[in-house]
Each structure stands twice: as structure tokens, then as C-alpha cells.
Write a protein that holds these residues in place. Sequence first.
Motif, PDB file in Angstrom:
ATOM      1  N   ARG A   1      31.209  45.818  58.418  1.00  0.00           N
ATOM      2  CA  ARG A   1      31.699  44.966  57.350  1.00  0.00           C
ATOM      3  C   ARG A   1      32.526  45.810  56.361  1.00  0.00           C
ATOM      4  O   ARG A   1      32.090  46.893  55.955  1.00  0.00           O
ATOM      5  CB  ARG A   1      30.522  44.304  56.594  1.00  0.00           C
ATOM      6  N   ILE A   2      33.692  45.295  55.993  1.00  0.00           N
ATOM      7  CA  ILE A   2      34.524  45.895  54.954  1.00  0.00           C
ATOM      8  C   ILE A   2      34.708  44.840  53.869  1.00  0.00           C
ATOM      9  O   ILE A   2      35.109  43.711  54.160  1.00  0.00           O
ATOM     10  CB  ILE A   2      35.913  46.313  55.495  1.00  0.00           C
ATOM     11  N   GLN A   3      34.423  45.193  52.604  1.00  0.00           N
ATOM     12  CA  GLN A   3      34.434  44.201  51.536  1.00  0.00           C
ATOM     13  C   GLN A   3      35.520  44.494  50.512  1.00  0.00           C
ATOM     14  O   GLN A   3      35.800  45.655  50.187  1.00  0.00           O
ATOM     15  CB  GLN A   3      33.072  44.157  50.835  1.00  0.00           C
ATOM     16  N   ASN A   4      36.109  43.430  49.994  1.00  0.00           N
ATOM     17  CA  ASN A   4      37.045  43.526  48.884  1.00  0.00           C
ATOM     18  C   ASN A   4      36.339  44.200  47.703  1.00  0.00           C
ATOM     19  O   ASN A   4      35.298  43.724  47.256  1.00  0.00           O
ATOM     20  CB  ASN A   4      37.495  42.110  48.492  1.00  0.00           C
ATOM     21  N   PRO A   5      36.876  45.297  47.183  1.00  0.00           N
ATOM     22  CA  PRO A   5      36.180  45.996  46.095  1.00  0.00           C
ATOM     23  C   PRO A   5      36.354  45.342  44.736  1.00  0.00           C
ATOM     24  O   PRO A   5      35.653  45.705  43.783  1.00  0.00           O
ATOM     25  CB  PRO A   5      36.830  47.378  46.110  1.00  0.00           C
ATOM     26  N   HIS A   6      37.268  44.388  44.620  1.00  0.00           N
ATOM     27  CA  HIS A   6      37.631  43.853  43.312  1.00  0.00           C
ATOM     28  C   HIS A   6      37.132  42.435  43.057  1.00  0.00           C
ATOM     29  O   HIS A   6      37.005  42.032  41.895  1.00  0.00           O
ATOM     30  CB  HIS A   6      39.158  43.874  43.153  1.00  0.00           C
TER      31      HIS A   6
ATOM     32  N   GLY B   1      31.394  44.398  45.831  1.00  0.00           N
ATOM     33  CA  GLY B   1      31.724  45.388  46.845  1.00  0.00           C
ATOM     34  C   GLY B   1      31.121  46.774  46.635  1.00  0.00           C
ATOM     35  O   GLY B   1      30.449  47.299  47.526  1.00  0.00           O
ATOM     36  N   PRO B   2      31.328  47.401  45.481  1.00  0.00           N
ATOM     37  CA  PRO B   2      30.803  48.764  45.302  1.00  0.00           C
ATOM     38  C   PRO B   2      29.285  48.849  45.463  1.00  0.00           C
ATOM     39  O   PRO B   2      28.771  49.804  46.053  1.00  0.00           O
ATOM     40  CB  PRO B   2      31.240  49.111  43.873  1.00  0.00           C
ATOM     41  N   GLU B   3      28.559  47.841  44.954  1.00  0.00           N
ATOM     42  CA  GLU B   3      27.101  47.863  45.088  1.00  0.00           C
ATOM     43  C   GLU B   3      26.687  47.612  46.535  1.00  0.00           C
ATOM     44  O   GLU B   3      25.746  48.232  47.045  1.00  0.00           O
ATOM     45  CB  GLU B   3      26.468  46.817  44.175  1.00  0.00           C
ATOM     46  N   ALA B   4      27.389  46.700  47.215  1.00  0.00           N
ATOM     47  CA  ALA B   4      27.081  46.423  48.615  1.00  0.00           C
ATOM     48  C   ALA B   4      27.286  47.661  49.476  1.00  0.00           C
ATOM     49  O   ALA B   4      26.513  47.925  50.404  1.00  0.00           O
ATOM     50  CB  ALA B   4      27.949  45.276  49.129  1.00  0.00           C
ATOM     51  N   LEU B   5      28.304  48.437  49.169  1.00  0.00           N
ATOM     52  CA  LEU B   5      28.533  49.685  49.902  1.00  0.00           C
ATOM     53  C   LEU B   5      27.430  50.699  49.604  1.00  0.00           C
ATOM     54  O   LEU B   5      26.915  51.359  50.516  1.00  0.00           O
ATOM     55  CB  LEU B   5      29.896  50.271  49.524  1.00  0.00           C
TER      56      LEU B   5
ATOM     57  N   VAL C   1      27.575  46.810  53.438  1.00  0.00           N
ATOM     58  CA  VAL C   1      28.898  46.954  54.032  1.00  0.00           C
ATOM     59  C   VAL C   1      29.155  48.423  54.347  1.00  0.00           C
ATOM     60  O   VAL C   1      28.468  49.325  53.860  1.00  0.00           O
ATOM     61  CB  VAL C   1      30.007  46.387  53.111  1.00  0.00           C
ATOM     62  N   ASP C   2      30.184  48.644  55.172  1.00  0.00           N
ATOM     63  CA  ASP C   2      30.503  49.996  55.648  1.00  0.00           C
ATOM     64  C   ASP C   2      31.720  50.599  54.977  1.00  0.00           C
ATOM     65  O   ASP C   2      32.039  51.769  55.195  1.00  0.00           O
ATOM     66  CB  ASP C   2      30.739  49.946  57.161  1.00  0.00           C
ATOM     67  N   GLY C   3      32.424  49.806  54.205  1.00  0.00           N
ATOM     68  CA  GLY C   3      33.605  50.302  53.530  1.00  0.00           C
ATOM     69  C   GLY C   3      34.152  49.264  52.582  1.00  0.00           C
ATOM     70  O   GLY C   3      33.703  48.106  52.563  1.00  0.00           O
TER      71      GLY C   3
END
Length: 269
Positions: free
Chosen positions: A131-136, A180-184, A189-191
Motif C-alpha cells: 500500500r502507498i498512501q497520499n501523504p497530504h 499517511g505519515p502515521e499509517a506508514l 502502508v509501505d510508502g
Amino acid sequence: MTTLFTLPIPSTNGTITCTNPSPTNNLIYCLTFTSPPDNRLTPTFIDAFLLALDILEHRYPKGVLITTSGIPKFYSNGLDLELAQSTEGFVEKWLWKIFRRLLTYPMPTISLLNGHAFAGGLMLAMYHDYRIQNPHKGFLCINELEFGVPLQAPMMSIFREKLTPSVFRSVVLEARRFPGPEALKVGIVDGLGGMEETLGFVEQRKLVKMPETGIYGMMKEEMYRHSLGILDGHEGNVEWRGRVEEGKKRLEEVARREVERWERSRNKL
């Protein structure tokens, strides 16, 4: 970006479009689903998704599959609950089927989370390999606790397999929303990023080479054998839940009698 094919989602006038998003590697495929207003997991959506997966597997060389949304705000907002509850056999005929297909798909799968992924939408993402998540913008959340819908076994098992126990608890029993940042940070998520970063992730991990030997799907079947068994054991899961509920009723009856006995004894004092 080359378009390979487009499939309709009749119920919403939506589409799933398959493209080659990489300018240098035609073995990277992207399925973009645009099913207004928020990519709900309905029978017609899932039917189109399953057909797209079949077309890619049987008519194109093996590579890497990315899925994302053409709706900027949402990756997927989960089930249409009213439709799911009114459609006979929805979970076993549609929802478990798409979960199983992704879990065992014979090439690496990446969910590019451009926006919110709530409830079934996050489950769908978790059944991908990465998973790659939008950071914003956008949150990941299992919010069934907030509207009183219990998760069934296949909805739970993938989180148990892929998350640490403390994060699993936060996801399920706190309905926490993860940007996003917390999920990473916690490993959901992986990125972080968009398509450019996702293509870089594919290149960095050399994912295009992974299905070359033809055993990638089999490796995932063994790796996720527990979740696969739960997906394939729907009737047993329903029977188990029935036994648990019957047991709870018996225990509750005993507990009520004990409370009543205690109240009577207290009133005599």
C-alpha cells in the motif's frame, strides 16, 4: 500513459480503466476505478473488478498491478451497506470473492491510496500486497464500531495477518483514523506518495521480476493460508458465530440470575 482497456460499471455509469502508467516498463499495469460518488464495493463494481483481473492475468504478460481511484477524495468508501444487506449472498458471492482473488493474485499488487479508504475500502487495500498512501490528504479507517456493524471473520483476518497486535487493536477497537505519515509509521502502508513514488517503489524492490517463475500466487496462498481458509470457510464461520451467540445467551441468563440473587440478598440487609 497507454490505455489497454476500459470496463463499464453499469449501476453508477462508472468505469474501471487499465493503463500502462510507466513510460519505460509495459509490465506495470494500473486499474483506475471511477464509480461515483465514492467507489462503493457493490456487486457491479466487484464484477467489473474481477473481470479486469481476469483479463490482465490471461491476456497480458505477468508484471505488477497497481490499483487506484479516479475520484480524488476517495480510494473507496467501503460497502453500500443497504445494498449489501439486501443482496442475497453478497459477502460470499462478491466480497469474499474479490478479497480472495487479490490475496492470491499471481503478480504483485499495490493499492495506491489517493484519498480516504474507509471500512471495506481499507479491507480491499489490505488484501493487496503493498500500500502507498497520499501523504497530504485522506484517512485510513475501520469505522464499523461507530455505526454498529460487527466485522465478519474474513474482514478481521487480514488485519491480524498484516498488522502488529497493538495496531490491530487501534484499527478495530478504536476506529482510529490514520493519515499517511502515521499509517506508514505503524506499518499499515509501505510508502507515501502518488504514482511517481509508486513506480519508484516498484523499481526499487524489483517487483516486476517477482512473477517470472510462475509461483508467486502459490507463495501467497501458503503465506496467507490462515486468511485463505477463513475466506473459503464461510459456512463454518457462520456456524461458529451462531454457537458463540448461543453461548453468550446462556452465560447472560446465568449472570442475570446471579445479579438478581445478589439484589435480593442486599435488600434483606
